[in-house]
Write a protein that holds these residues in place. Sequence first.
Motif, short mmCIF file in Angstrom:
data_model
loop_
_atom_site.label_atom_id
_atom_site.label_comp_id
_atom_site.label_asym_id
_atom_site.label_seq_id
_atom_site.Cartn_x
_atom_site.Cartn_y
_atom_site.Cartn_z
N UNK A 221 0.88 -1.09 -0.03
CA UNK A 221 -0.03 -0.02 0.10
C UNK A 221 1.03 1.16 -0.27
N UNK A 222 1.88 1.41 0.78
CA UNK A 222 2.90 2.43 0.82
C UNK A 222 3.58 2.61 -0.40
N UNK A 223 3.77 1.34 -1.12
CA UNK A 223 4.70 1.63 -2.32
C UNK A 223 3.76 2.22 -3.32
N UNK A 224 2.55 1.78 -3.30
CA UNK A 224 1.73 2.11 -4.32
C UNK A 224 1.21 3.76 -4.00
N UNK A 225 1.30 4.15 -2.86
CA UNK A 225 1.13 5.71 -2.80
C UNK A 225 2.35 6.22 -3.29
N UNK A 226 3.69 5.73 -3.15
CA UNK A 226 4.86 6.39 -3.43
C UNK A 226 4.87 6.43 -5.08
N UNK A 227 4.23 5.34 -5.65
CA UNK A 227 4.36 5.09 -7.05
C UNK A 227 2.91 5.21 -7.89
N UNK A 228 2.35 6.42 -7.93
CA UNK A 228 1.03 6.62 -8.51
C UNK A 228 0.94 6.05 -9.83
N UNK A 229 2.05 6.20 -10.46
CA UNK A 229 1.83 5.97 -12.02
C UNK A 229 1.97 4.28 -12.31
N UNK A 230 2.17 3.39 -11.25
CA UNK A 230 2.37 2.07 -11.39
C UNK A 230 1.28 1.54 -10.89
N UNK A 231 1.17 0.33 -11.41
CA UNK A 231 -0.03 -0.43 -10.74
C UNK A 231 0.57 -1.72 -10.15
N UNK A 232 0.28 -1.87 -8.78
CA UNK A 232 0.72 -2.94 -7.77
C UNK A 232 -0.20 -4.05 -7.43
N UNK A 233 0.05 -5.34 -7.87
CA UNK A 233 -1.15 -6.25 -7.56
C UNK A 233 -0.25 -7.27 -6.83
N UNK A 234 -0.84 -7.53 -5.37
CA UNK A 234 -0.51 -8.43 -4.75
C UNK A 234 -1.49 -9.57 -4.49
N UNK A 235 -0.76 -10.92 -4.45
CA UNK A 235 -1.77 -11.99 -4.20
C UNK A 235 -1.08 -13.02 -3.46
N UNK A 236 -2.04 -13.56 -2.98
CA UNK A 236 -1.39 -14.80 -2.00
C UNK A 236 -2.70 -15.05 -0.92
N UNK A 237 -2.20 -15.62 0.11
CA UNK A 237 -1.15 -16.52 0.31
C UNK A 237 -1.12 -17.77 -0.55
N UNK A 238 -0.15 -18.26 -1.06
CA UNK A 238 0.01 -19.32 -1.93
C UNK A 238 0.94 -20.47 -1.30
N UNK A 239 0.81 -21.67 -1.75
CA UNK A 239 1.82 -22.64 -1.38
C UNK A 239 3.12 -22.23 -1.96
N UNK A 240 4.34 -22.86 -1.59
CA UNK A 240 5.59 -22.07 -1.84
C UNK A 240 6.22 -22.64 -3.30
N UNK A 241 5.18 -22.36 -4.36
CA UNK A 241 5.38 -22.68 -5.71
C UNK A 241 6.90 -22.56 -6.07
N UNK A 242 7.38 -21.29 -5.68
CA UNK A 242 8.59 -20.85 -6.34
C UNK A 242 9.84 -20.95 -5.58
N UNK A 243 9.81 -21.62 -4.43
CA UNK A 243 10.68 -21.82 -3.49
C UNK A 243 11.19 -23.03 -3.16
N UNK A 244 10.87 -24.08 -4.07
CA UNK A 244 11.45 -25.58 -3.87
C UNK A 244 12.67 -25.68 -4.94
N UNK A 245 13.64 -26.03 -4.32
CA UNK A 245 14.96 -26.23 -4.93
C UNK A 245 15.48 -27.52 -4.71
N UNK A 246 14.75 -28.49 -5.49
CA UNK A 246 15.53 -29.83 -5.42
C UNK A 246 15.75 -30.35 -6.82
N UNK A 247 17.00 -31.07 -6.73
CA UNK A 247 17.03 -32.02 -7.93
C UNK A 247 17.05 -33.31 -7.67
N UNK A 248 15.86 -33.94 -8.20
CA UNK A 248 15.53 -35.20 -7.55
C UNK A 248 16.50 -36.31 -8.06
N UNK A 249 17.09 -37.03 -7.05
CA UNK A 249 18.12 -38.22 -7.66
C UNK A 249 17.42 -39.45 -7.91
#
Lengths: 249, 114
Positions: A221-249
């Motif tokens: 919200x504070x960021x959006x106030x600072x940058x009115x020319x931008x459009x910020x969209x926050x989504x969540x909460x999600x399962x950690x789709x982008x933070x799994x780092x495993x190479x299956x052996x």
Amino acid sequence: MVMSIMIYAILSTKKNPGKLNALLTGIKGVSGVGLYAISVDKIALVVCDINKADIIADKSCAIEYAGVIETLAQQFTLLPVRYGSVMESTETIKKMLERNYAEIQQNLLKVENKFEFGLKVFCDSQKIKDEIKTETESIIEPEQSSENSIYREYINKKFKEHKFEELLLAHVDEIILDITTRIAQLNPTHKFKKMVSPTNIIDAVFLLEKDKKKDCINVVNNLQNKYPGLRLILTGPWPPYNFVDITIK
Amino acid sequence: MSENKILFNTGSLDELSQEVTNLTNNEDSKLKLTPDNADSGLAKLVLTLVELIRKLVEKQAMRRVDGGLLTEEEIERLGETLMKLEMKMEELKKHFNLTDRDLNINLGPLGDLM
């Protein structure tokens, strides 16, 4: 018909080992199939039996699949598995779990009690370019001589475009720095992608503790106030789709 | 994406939906090779790679111009080469009925190629 096993998620069952089976009796997998767990020590895989030929790469199936992961994530620390991941038998799954146990544990620990949040920043990059252009026209004007050839003119034009691109990227970097500085108080792990498209200038994901949701909304919200020319969209909460780092052996 | 997953959004949902569609539904930028379009599909693939390399060459050239190490004569020659490369590329795109958008392949989670 050869049956395989489709994997939905890898769960930590160390805190509530008895709860998983009870939960699985109440939810259905893609196309209404039954779910069950295959466990090794304190790690369980939520799976269903499926005929490989029945796996359809279709949006509604992927959404159903994500829905199952979402339900599980409400009660367990988990690592989501990509839709369509199959293995041949319970035996091969158990062997895979045993081989990768330490790495899976490490990843589960990393995402424990945390959710993923997505932040997309949209803007009209042509508009920003025009603003930068107006501000910096004189600074980036390439050398001119009175008798420029068409080739020199061409280079000048390309050079200007190149400088504008550089300035645009520097501007996006400034915004990213601002976001990371403000969100640092929430102690997240984060990943940023720049210039995903001409309008989506930043695509970020944060891994935050579950109780930091409101703080995260405030930061955005504070960021959006600072940058009115931008459009910020926050989504969540999600399962950690982008933070799994495993190479299956 | 269900509405309860949107925690912060200053615009309308329709606008958001449009933005997401633009990001995920870039049909023109997908390579669709089938037995019936092997020729044009291959042309698209090859021209995409050529265009990527041409743009990389152009970027590197601009860095050299920016570095101020090139003589006027070298800049002239560079300009002539780059201009002719771009013109040739335009010719090829026209010949195979392709647009800039066609050559910007979507790499899924990695975003667009160029």
